[in-house]
Every structure is written in C-alpha cells, then in structure tokens.
Scaffold this motif. Structure first.
Motif, mmCIF file in Angstrom:
data_model
loop_
_atom_site.group_PDB
_atom_site.id
_atom_site.type_symbol
_atom_site.label_atom_id
_atom_site.label_comp_id
_atom_site.label_asym_id
_atom_site.label_seq_id
_atom_site.Cartn_x
_atom_site.Cartn_y
_atom_site.Cartn_z
ATOM 1 N N MET A 1 33.601 -3.603 82.655
ATOM 2 C CA MET A 1 33.386 -2.888 83.917
ATOM 3 C C MET A 1 31.923 -2.451 84.068
ATOM 4 O O MET A 1 31.293 -2.637 85.085
ATOM 5 N N LEU A 2 31.365 -1.841 83.004
ATOM 6 C CA LEU A 2 29.981 -1.387 83.018
ATOM 7 C C LEU A 2 29.364 -1.679 81.658
ATOM 8 O O LEU A 2 29.991 -1.435 80.628
ATOM 9 N N GLN A 3 28.141 -2.204 81.673
ATOM 10 C CA GLN A 3 27.472 -2.532 80.409
ATOM 11 C C GLN A 3 26.060 -1.966 80.401
ATOM 12 O O GLN A 3 25.306 -2.113 81.363
ATOM 13 N N LEU A 4 25.723 -1.281 79.314
ATOM 14 C CA LEU A 4 24.369 -0.769 79.093
ATOM 15 C C LEU A 4 23.699 -1.707 78.105
ATOM 16 O O LEU A 4 24.246 -1.989 77.038
ATOM 17 N N ASP A 5 22.507 -2.154 78.455
ATOM 18 C CA ASP A 5 21.812 -3.123 77.607
ATOM 19 C C ASP A 5 20.403 -2.628 77.298
ATOM 20 O O ASP A 5 19.521 -2.654 78.148
ATOM 21 N N GLU A 6 20.222 -2.102 76.074
ATOM 22 C CA GLU A 6 18.911 -1.716 75.557
ATOM 23 C C GLU A 6 18.170 -0.737 76.482
ATOM 24 O O GLU A 6 16.969 -0.885 76.735
ATOM 25 N N LEU A 7 18.872 0.293 76.965
ATOM 26 C CA LEU A 7 18.236 1.265 77.858
ATOM 27 C C LEU A 7 17.261 2.159 77.091
ATOM 28 O O LEU A 7 17.518 2.544 75.952
ATOM 29 N N ALA A 8 16.165 2.511 77.752
ATOM 30 C CA ALA A 8 15.193 3.443 77.178
ATOM 31 C C ALA A 8 14.684 4.355 78.283
ATOM 32 O O ALA A 8 14.534 3.945 79.436
ATOM 33 N N HIS A 52 16.080 5.579 87.430
ATOM 34 C CA HIS A 52 15.819 4.290 86.782
ATOM 35 C C HIS A 52 15.437 4.495 85.313
ATOM 36 O O HIS A 52 14.748 5.456 84.970
ATOM 37 N N ALA A 53 15.870 3.561 84.488
ATOM 38 C CA ALA A 53 15.459 3.553 83.082
ATOM 39 C C ALA A 53 14.054 2.971 82.983
ATOM 40 O O ALA A 53 13.603 2.236 83.865
ATOM 41 N N ASP A 54 13.348 3.327 81.903
ATOM 42 C CA ASP A 54 12.025 2.738 81.676
ATOM 43 C C ASP A 54 12.139 1.254 81.339
ATOM 44 O O ASP A 54 11.284 0.450 81.703
ATOM 45 N N SER A 55 13.198 0.914 80.627
ATOM 46 C CA SER A 55 13.451 -0.491 80.292
ATOM 47 C C SER A 55 14.939 -0.657 80.024
ATOM 48 O O SER A 55 15.676 0.322 79.886
ATOM 49 N N GLY A 56 15.368 -1.915 79.937
ATOM 50 C CA GLY A 56 16.783 -2.192 79.751
ATOM 51 C C GLY A 56 17.486 -2.377 81.094
ATOM 52 O O GLY A 56 16.866 -2.334 82.162
#
Length: 638
Positions: A1-8, A52-56
C-alpha cells in the motif's frame, strides 16, 4: 500500500533520519514511537505529502486515499461543526446527486425506462450502497457524538472552538471518510476517557491501515501489530504491539552490545599483533591484520549507538506536614453565564489522598481543579485549605504561560526564591536541560521541552498539595515514566486530571467521576485506581435481570373515541418512543462494550477483545439502521 525507500531528512544541520525504509500493508496498524524531537511528526508529514524528504522516495499504491490528522489544527472557515463534518461526505453526496438525476430521468420518460438507463441506475444504486450512503448521515452524527461533539455543538462556529475541539472535528471527518490509510499524530491527546474508549472501539474495526504516533502505552498495546522506532536517525521495525517491541528491543540491544564487545576484543587482539610484528619478520602478516582491523572498525561503526542512559530525574518535596483535612469545599457554586457547572458542591481531600478526576470534556473537571487550587473563586459557598496546606497548580495550558522571550534559566529564575538560585542549574539538569540548553530561548523549545520546564517550575514550589491538569501532555514515554515515579514517591496530597490510564492506575487512591447532569455536574466517587473504576462502570452497564411479577395486570381501559388523524399521530408517537427506547438500550450496550474494552485486564485477552469488537459492530449496525427510521417517524409525528 505504501513504501518508504531510503528517506532522509535534516533540519539546520541536524539529521532527523536517513536510510529510512519500510512498507505499510493493507492490514497494518503501525505505532511510530521515539523521543520528542526524534522526527516522528516530520516523517508523518512526509508520508502525507505535506513535506518533502531531502532524499529517497515515498511510493503509494494507485487508488489509495490518505487521511492525515495533524497534532495541531486551526479553524480556517466560517462553517459550523456539522457543516465542516459533512464535507467528508462529499463523494457520497456526488453519488446521491447522480442517483437523483437518474431517478428524474426515469420519471421523465413517458415509456418504461430503457435498458441502458435501468442499468446505469442499478450501477449508481450499488455504488451508493457500497459507499455507505444509506447510513452516512446517521454515522456522521454518531461519530461526532462519540467524540464528544454532541448536538449542542453541531451548530457552533469552528472559529469559537479551541484547538482540542477542532482536532476532534478533523478526526471525525477522517473516520467518516474512511481513507484506506490513516496517519494519526497523537489522536488521543485531546480526548477525554469516554471519547478514547469510543474511538478505540471504532479503530478496532476500522477497514484501512493505520500509522499512529502516540505516547499512550495502553493505546499502542491494543491497536498496533507493528512498531516503527525513530532513534539515533535510524528507523527500526519490530513485530507486535508496544509491549512486544519493548521486549524485542531489549534483546536486540543485548545482541548489539555483545557484538560490539566481540568486535572490540578482536580489534584489540589484532592491534597487539600489529604493534609487535609490524616491522619484523611477520610484517606481511601485520599488514594483513591492519586491513582486517579496518574492516572490523567499519563494522563497529555501523552498529547503532547505545541509547543514552540520561533520563529526566525529579523529586517533589512535600514541605511541611499539613493537617488531616487538606481541602474542604462546602456548598460551592460556579456558573459561566447561564451555564451552571456546580450548584452546591461538597468536596473534601484528606492528607495523603491521590484523587483523579475523570469524565467527558466540558463536564466540569477543570473548573473543580481551578476551584480547588484557588485559581477560581466560587460564586457562593466556601473553599478552604487546611492547616499548613500549601497548594501548587499545574494548569492544562501551563506550557502556554511560559514567557517566550526569556531563556530556560531566566524563566526559572523569575519564579525562584533567593535561596533557590544556587540550585537552579541542578534542577534544570534533572529535567534534561544542561550545558548550553539553559541559554535557549523558550520560544525555540519543543512541546515536550516546554512541558519539562513547566514541571521544573512546579518543583520549586515545595508544596504539600499538588493540583495537576493533564501533566503528561506533550511528554514522551520515558518522561511520563519518570514523572509517574516521582509523583508515586511524593509525600503530599494529589488532585489531578489525566486521560493517561496507566498514570491514573499508578497514582490514584480514589477516582471522582464528573458528568453533565440536570442543571449541574454530577459527581460520583470510586475507591481505587482506574481498573477498579472501569470495572465498576462495566458492572453498572450490565442489564438488570428481569423481575417476574405475580400481580395481575390491570385491565386495559376502553379506548376513548378519537379522530383517525389523532390515532395515527398517537401511533407514530408510540412508535417513535419505542424506537427511542431501543436506541437508548443499544447505545448503553455499545458504551458498556467500550468500557469493557478500556479495561487493561480485558485488553490482555486477545480473543476476548475480538469478541467484544465483533459484538460492538453488530450493535452499532443495528443502531445505525434505527437512527434514520426514528428521525423519519419523529418528523411525521410532529
């Protein structure tokens, strides 16, 4: 449903989290935990698309609707409570309009409707039914009422509501709209105990996934199947509820520390070899050892740092010993305009008692606290402190009373007596303000830091009678635990309001329930803590056994002649009254189940909780079906 990928994400050079990866499945109930300032709210905002995330990246399954409950809500419209809540029904209203348009089209047809028109109508009807259109209005009203927003508040403008009540309106909108994913930031923070019990019953059968930030341990134990912890800029995942997370984390930390010790021993051993043979006949082997040391060192640096052992420490001094009676109020009256809260209140506290006030918001808990603390003067009657009783008051909005222009140390100095000055830095250190922290402006402190500072000011009072209004608000779990321990060791008298059930259970020797009554608040006393109180309410809610009467029923009186219209109205009124009685019975049954579910002992039995949730759904379905019929018949009778 929701995926977080390498958030920073970082703020002002401070890393909140990095390499944060996880997924939320359709049946997940995820508790997001961590200390104040760890980045929990920021992460929720990123998931909701508000930041917003800085990256990911955040990847959302197509068609998934997200509902986000913020920690603080402000009024931005001139709508009333019920008008704002009805905005959540916009998709159902659109389906309703489509259905009415098709009905008009069918009625306008001089011949029987075409097959295409009939098929479109059937499809629209099915969509409306599947969306819950037929019970939507009843569910909206019951949701508002369950969250403490009863009919008396439905037509109140949003601009007149406090932040806590606005948050309830927002929560009601989310529960009505039923998004596939709920993101909740401290949903129980502004709810009273009855509303928490109702909300937990609804959440137990909610059809979507939930990610929730909460410092309520009982709530997390009941409503989560996974825990995501933000600590040391890392996001760590654990299976099970909060209690399971605590156990797993302890085991994981043991493994990490064991691995750390093994790596350090291996590095030390190899370093000795290198120091001895680096320039001798075994120089090549020493070089090999150096490369191995580099790898081990890299692995050591990858291990998470051990959690800091520094915790808030507090000890409240009770000062001089008071007389046996600490507080007495006799025939005290208090009204706000035409709203009479207390008409003739008698209330007494004895030395050493620890009394928790519970009940719905607006019933009069804070008024009683303020009367007890002397912050309010009764309109009539008497309020007296006992011999040598010295009262200190921690108000619900004590955090907002801090002077934002002062420093942390300056705020404490403003309240301190001359002989307190040398120990102010020690007091602040006990409340986790050390080094340069004491020179921070109050304006830049987080909610949790402000709460700790307000409690530090309370410690200066050296009072033998503490009056506390929601003292655990804004504190993380560690701080709540330490405050609970400090108050458990306090030798004075306590009078407090809290919606933290563990806090009440740990401290209260008596629970005083305050509920709205006819013309004034109703006050009832229960000995013991929260569990004893919840058990007493559950017992009260049990249906009384039916008594068989041996007396013959009186003969029915012959009907008086009446016009047909009068007979019809009488039958409608009788039917409306019968429906009202049935609704009251079902509402009482739902309330009884809510209180049963709120009992910590019951919550330990997973099978019993599932039975309660299933029974509550069945009773709630009956209730939702009766509301529209009762309203229709009542309107016809009038």
């Amino acid at each position: 449903m929701l995926q977080l990928d390498e958030l920073a994400k970082s703020y002002a050079g401070r890393v909140l989290f990095e390499h944060a990866s996880a997924e939320v499945r359709a049946d997940d109930r995820v508790g997001l935990v961590g200390k104040n300032g760890a980045g929990k709210t920021t992460l929720l905002r990123i998931l909701a698309g508000a930041e917003h995330a800085d990256s990911g990246a955040v990847r959302l399954q197509r068609g998934t609707r997200i509902g986000y409950l913020r920690q603080e809500v402000s009024a931005v419209s001139e709508r009333t409570v019920i008008e704002e809540a009805e905005t959540a029904l916009a998709p159902i209203r659109a389906l309703e309009a489509r259905l009415r348009a098709l009905e008009d089209e069918m009625a306008a047809s001089h011949e029987s409707p075409s097959e295409s028109l009939a098929e479109r109508y059937d499809a629209a009807h099915r969509a409306y039914e599947a969306a819950g259109g037929f019970s939507a209005d009843a569910e909206l009203r019951s949701t508002l009422t369950g969250l403490g927003l009863g009919p008396e508040k439905w037509h109140e403008p949003l601009r007149k509501l406090s932040g806590g009540w606005l948050m309830r309106v927002e929560l009601a909108k989310l529960l009505i709209a039923k998004p596939e994913l709920l993101l909740l930031d401290e949903p129980t923070n502004h709810l009273d105990l009855p509303s928490i019990a109702w909300f937990e019953g609804v959440l137990a059968s909610y059809p979507g996934a939930v990610v929730v930030v909460s410092h309520d341990r009982v709530f997390l134990d009941r409503h989560t199947n996974r825990i995501a912890e933000l600590e040391g800029a890392r996001l760590s995942l654990y299976k099970g509820n909060y209690s399971g997370y605590v156990t797993q984390k302890a085991l994981r930390l043991e493994d990490v520390e064991a691995r750390r010790a093994n790596l350090e021993r291996a590095i030390a051993h190899k370093e000795k070899f290198v120091a001895r043979f680096r320039y001798g006949t075994k120089a090549s082997q020493a070089q090999s050892r150096l490369k191995a040391i580099d790898k081990l060192q890299a692995e050591l640096e990858e291990l998470p740092e051990a959690a800091a052992q520094r915790k808030m420490r507090a000890r409240f001094s009770a000062g001089v010993r008071p007389g046996e009676i600490v507080l007495r109020m006799e025939r005290a009256a208090k009204a706000y305009g035409e709203n009479t809260v207390y008409r003739s209140l008698d209330f007494e506290l004895k030395r050493g008692e620890r009394v928790a006030l519970v009940g719905p918001n607006g019933a009069g808990k804070s008024t009683l606290l303020r009367l007890a603390a002397g912050a309010l003067t009764p309109d009539r009657g008497a309020r007296e402190l006992g011999h040598n009783a010295h009262c200190a008051f921690y108000a619900q909005h004590q955090v907002d009373a801090l002077d934002a222009s002062r420093t942390v140390l300056g705020e404490l100095e403003h309240e301190a007596k001359l002989d307190d000055i040398p120990r102010l830095r020690g007091i602040l250190g006990a409340f986790l303000f050390s080094g340069d922290d004491v020179d921070k402006k109050v304006s830049v402190l987080s909610g949790g830091e402000k709460a700790r500072l307000a409690l530090a000011k309370l410690l200066l009072a050296r009072a033998n009678f503490l009056v506390l209004d929601e003292p655990t608000n804004h504190l993380d779990m560690d701080a709540r635990d330490v405050l609970t321990e400090a108050l458990a060791g306090y030798g004075g008298t306590l009078l407090f309001v809290s919606h933290d059930r563990l806090f009440i259970e740990a401290l209260a020797t008596r629970v005083v329930e305050i509920t709205p009554g006819q013309g004034e608040a109703r006050v009832r006393h229960f000995l013991g803590g929260y569990e004893s109180y919840a058990a007493a309410l559950a017992k009260e809610a049990e249906p009384a056994p039916k008594q068989r009467s041996s007396a013959p029923k009186p003969a029915a009186a012959p009907p008086k002649p009446a016009k047909r219209k009068d007979n019809a109205q009488r039958k409608l009124r009788e039917r409306a009254e019968a429906l009202e009685r049935e609704i009251e019975s079902l509402e009482a049954a739902v309330t009884r189940l809510d209180w049963l579910a709120a009992d910590p002992e019951v919550a330990k039995d997973g099978e019993r909780m599932r039975e309660i949730a299933a029974e509550r759904r069945a009773q709630k379905d009956k209730l939702d079906a009766l509301y529209p019929e009762w309203e229709r018949i009542s309107a016809e009778a009038e």
